[in-house]
Design a protein around this motif. Structure first.
Motif, PDB file in Angstrom:
ATOM      1  N   LEU A 125      -3.831 -22.658  45.880  1.00 29.27           N
ATOM      2  CA  LEU A 125      -3.430 -21.266  46.092  1.00 29.27           C
ATOM      3  C   LEU A 125      -1.926 -21.137  45.877  1.00 29.27           C
ATOM      4  N   HIS A 126      -1.547 -20.155  45.093  1.00 24.23           N
ATOM      5  CA  HIS A 126      -0.135 -19.848  44.876  1.00 24.23           C
ATOM      6  C   HIS A 126       0.148 -18.520  45.550  1.00 24.23           C
ATOM      7  N   LEU A 127       1.166 -18.482  46.381  1.00 22.22           N
ATOM      8  CA  LEU A 127       1.596 -17.254  47.049  1.00 22.22           C
ATOM      9  C   LEU A 127       2.927 -16.867  46.441  1.00 22.22           C
ATOM     10  N   GLY A 128       2.939 -15.771  45.714  1.00 23.64           N
ATOM     11  CA  GLY A 128       4.139 -15.310  45.023  1.00 23.64           C
ATOM     12  C   GLY A 128       4.717 -14.068  45.678  1.00 23.64           C
ATOM     13  N   VAL A 129       6.031 -14.019  45.729  1.00 25.54           N
ATOM     14  CA  VAL A 129       6.739 -12.905  46.354  1.00 25.54           C
ATOM     15  C   VAL A 129       6.639 -11.665  45.471  1.00 25.54           C
ATOM     16  N   GLU A 130       6.347 -10.564  46.124  1.00 19.15           N
ATOM     17  CA  GLU A 130       6.294  -9.268  45.465  1.00 19.15           C
ATOM     18  C   GLU A 130       7.124  -8.303  46.310  1.00 19.15           C
ATOM     19  N   ALA A 131       8.179  -7.750  45.719  1.00 21.40           N
ATOM     20  CA  ALA A 131       9.108  -6.900  46.477  1.00 21.40           C
ATOM     21  C   ALA A 131       8.399  -5.723  47.136  1.00 21.40           C
ATOM     22  N   ASP A 132       7.470  -5.093  46.438  1.00 15.94           N
ATOM     23  CA  ASP A 132       6.741  -3.962  47.021  1.00 15.94           C
ATOM     24  C   ASP A 132       5.340  -4.412  47.442  1.00 15.94           C
ATOM     25  N   PHE A 133       5.300  -5.496  48.174  1.00 13.48           N
ATOM     26  CA  PHE A 133       4.053  -6.145  48.576  1.00 13.48           C
ATOM     27  C   PHE A 133       3.065  -5.189  49.244  1.00 13.48           C
ATOM     28  N   ARG A 134       1.827  -5.303  48.819  1.00 19.99           N
ATOM     29  CA  ARG A 134       0.676  -4.665  49.468  1.00 19.99           C
ATOM     30  C   ARG A 134      -0.420  -5.725  49.509  1.00 19.99           C
ATOM     31  N   PRO A 135      -1.040  -5.957  50.651  1.00 15.53           N
ATOM     32  CA  PRO A 135      -2.056  -7.009  50.740  1.00 15.53           C
ATOM     33  C   PRO A 135      -3.277  -6.695  49.871  1.00 15.53           C
ATOM     34  N   ALA A 136      -3.890  -7.756  49.370  1.00 14.61           N
ATOM     35  CA  ALA A 136      -5.140  -7.632  48.610  1.00 14.61           C
ATOM     36  C   ALA A 136      -6.259  -7.431  49.625  1.00 14.61           C
ATOM     37  N   ARG A 137      -6.796  -6.242  49.705  1.00 15.41           N
ATOM     38  CA  ARG A 137      -7.847  -5.921  50.668  1.00 15.41           C
ATOM     39  C   ARG A 137      -9.240  -6.108  50.085  1.00 15.41           C
ATOM     40  N   LYS A 138      -9.368  -6.016  48.755  1.00 16.40           N
ATOM     41  CA  LYS A 138     -10.669  -6.179  48.106  1.00 16.40           C
ATOM     42  C   LYS A 138     -10.692  -7.488  47.305  1.00 16.40           C
ATOM     43  N   ALA A 139      -9.739  -7.659  46.392  1.00 13.57           N
ATOM     44  CA  ALA A 139      -9.648  -8.901  45.618  1.00 13.57           C
ATOM     45  C   ALA A 139      -9.367 -10.049  46.586  1.00 13.57           C
ATOM     46  N   HIS A 140      -9.969 -11.213  46.344  1.00 15.36           N
ATOM     47  CA  HIS A 140      -9.816 -12.330  47.279  1.00 15.36           C
ATOM     48  C   HIS A 140     -10.323 -13.626  46.651  1.00 15.36           C
ATOM     49  N   PRO A 141      -9.828 -14.760  47.138  1.00 12.87           N
ATOM     50  CA  PRO A 141     -10.451 -16.025  46.764  1.00 12.87           C
ATOM     51  C   PRO A 141     -11.681 -16.257  47.643  1.00 12.87           C
ATOM     52  N   GLY A 142     -12.715 -16.825  47.070  1.00 12.70           N
ATOM     53  CA  GLY A 142     -13.896 -17.249  47.818  1.00 12.70           C
ATOM     54  C   GLY A 142     -13.806 -18.751  48.007  1.00 12.70           C
ATOM     55  N   LEU A 143     -13.629 -19.194  49.229  1.00 16.39           N
ATOM     56  CA  LEU A 143     -13.419 -20.605  49.534  1.00 16.39           C
ATOM     57  C   LEU A 143     -14.735 -21.238  50.001  1.00 16.39           C
ATOM     58  N   LEU A 144     -15.239 -22.164  49.213  1.00 11.29           N
ATOM     59  CA  LEU A 144     -16.469 -22.868  49.550  1.00 11.29           C
ATOM     60  C   LEU A 144     -16.131 -23.953  50.565  1.00 11.29           C
ATOM     61  N   VAL A 145     -16.785 -23.919  51.724  1.00 10.32           N
ATOM     62  CA  VAL A 145     -16.460 -24.846  52.814  1.00 10.32           C
ATOM     63  C   VAL A 145     -17.722 -25.523  53.346  1.00 10.32           C
ATOM     64  N   ARG A 146     -17.514 -26.580  54.093  1.00  4.77           N
ATOM     65  CA  ARG A 146     -18.570 -27.226  54.868  1.00  4.77           C
ATOM     66  C   ARG A 146     -18.323 -26.904  56.337  1.00  4.77           C
ATOM     67  N   ASP A 147     -19.398 -26.775  57.095  1.00  6.58           N
ATOM     68  CA  ASP A 147     -19.306 -26.468  58.521  1.00  6.58           C
ATOM     69  C   ASP A 147     -18.557 -25.157  58.754  1.00  6.58           C
ATOM     70  N   ILE A 148     -19.131 -24.096  58.244  1.00  8.83           N
ATOM     71  CA  ILE A 148     -18.494 -22.773  58.280  1.00  8.83           C
ATOM     72  C   ILE A 148     -18.193 -22.311  59.708  1.00  8.83           C
ATOM     73  N   ASP A 149     -19.032 -22.730  60.665  1.00 11.91           N
ATOM     74  CA  ASP A 149     -18.771 -22.336  62.056  1.00 11.91           C
ATOM     75  C   ASP A 149     -17.483 -22.959  62.578  1.00 11.91           C
ATOM     76  N   ARG A 150     -17.168 -24.158  62.142  1.00 13.01           N
ATOM     77  CA  ARG A 150     -15.910 -24.809  62.527  1.00 13.01           C
ATOM     78  C   ARG A 150     -14.721 -24.032  61.958  1.00 13.01           C
ATOM     79  N   TRP A 151     -14.865 -23.583  60.702  1.00 13.22           N
ATOM     80  CA  TRP A 151     -13.794 -22.788  60.087  1.00 13.22           C
ATOM     81  C   TRP A 151     -13.608 -21.467  60.817  1.00 13.22           C
ATOM     82  N   ALA A 152     -14.704 -20.815  61.167  1.00 11.25           N
ATOM     83  CA  ALA A 152     -14.623 -19.541  61.888  1.00 11.25           C
ATOM     84  C   ALA A 152     -13.940 -19.742  63.241  1.00 11.25           C
ATOM     85  N   LYS A 153     -14.316 -20.797  63.933  1.00 10.10           N
ATOM     86  CA  LYS A 153     -13.715 -21.082  65.240  1.00 10.10           C
ATOM     87  C   LYS A 153     -12.213 -21.347  65.097  1.00 10.10           C
ATOM     88  N   ARG A 154     -11.854 -22.127  64.096  1.00 11.50           N
ATOM     89  CA  ARG A 154     -10.453 -22.470  63.863  1.00 11.50           C
ATOM     90  C   ARG A 154      -9.615 -21.205  63.628  1.00 11.50           C
TER      91      ARG A 154
END
Length: 117
Positions: free
Chosen positions: A51-80
């Protein structure tokens, strides 16, 4: 094959990014090339994604566009994420997957997925 996903961040937000992407998600920060480092932001790698996080002077968060992260033990990730104070919203809308949405410290949407057995 995908090399990386770019998200944006506000200027001066690198400490919060490190706390989240390293501290909560367990990714390792990787050095940016010198010509790009002067622009700010951070790059992270781990769990099969970069993941690359680049500075944007007029930053607005991506509310729809997103990375989909494939994980194991999803409940552990949710808890974390929950324990670190980040939202976790599960849904059943993706057949064959358990998934939830969360967000980084600046409101960028993140999707976590785990194939159903």
């Amino acid at each position: 094959m995908l090399h990386h996903v770019q998200l944006t961040c506000p200027p001066g937000s690198e400490p919060a990014l490190r706390d989240f992407y390293e501290g909560v998600l367990g990714l390792a920060e990787i050095p940016k090339p010198p010509a790009l480092a002067v622009r700010g932001g951070c790059w992270f790698r781990g769990h099969g994604i970069e993941l690359h996080l680049g500075v944007e002077a007029d930053f607005r968060p991506a509310r729809k566009a997103h990375p989909g992260l494939l994980v194991r033990d999803i409940d552990r990730w949710a808890k974390r994420l929950n324990e670190a104070g980040y939202p976790v919203a599960f849904d059943d809308d993706f057949p064959g997957m358990r998934r939830f949405y969360s967000e980084d410290p600046h409101g960028n949407r993140l999707e976590f997925l785990e194939p159903l057995p």
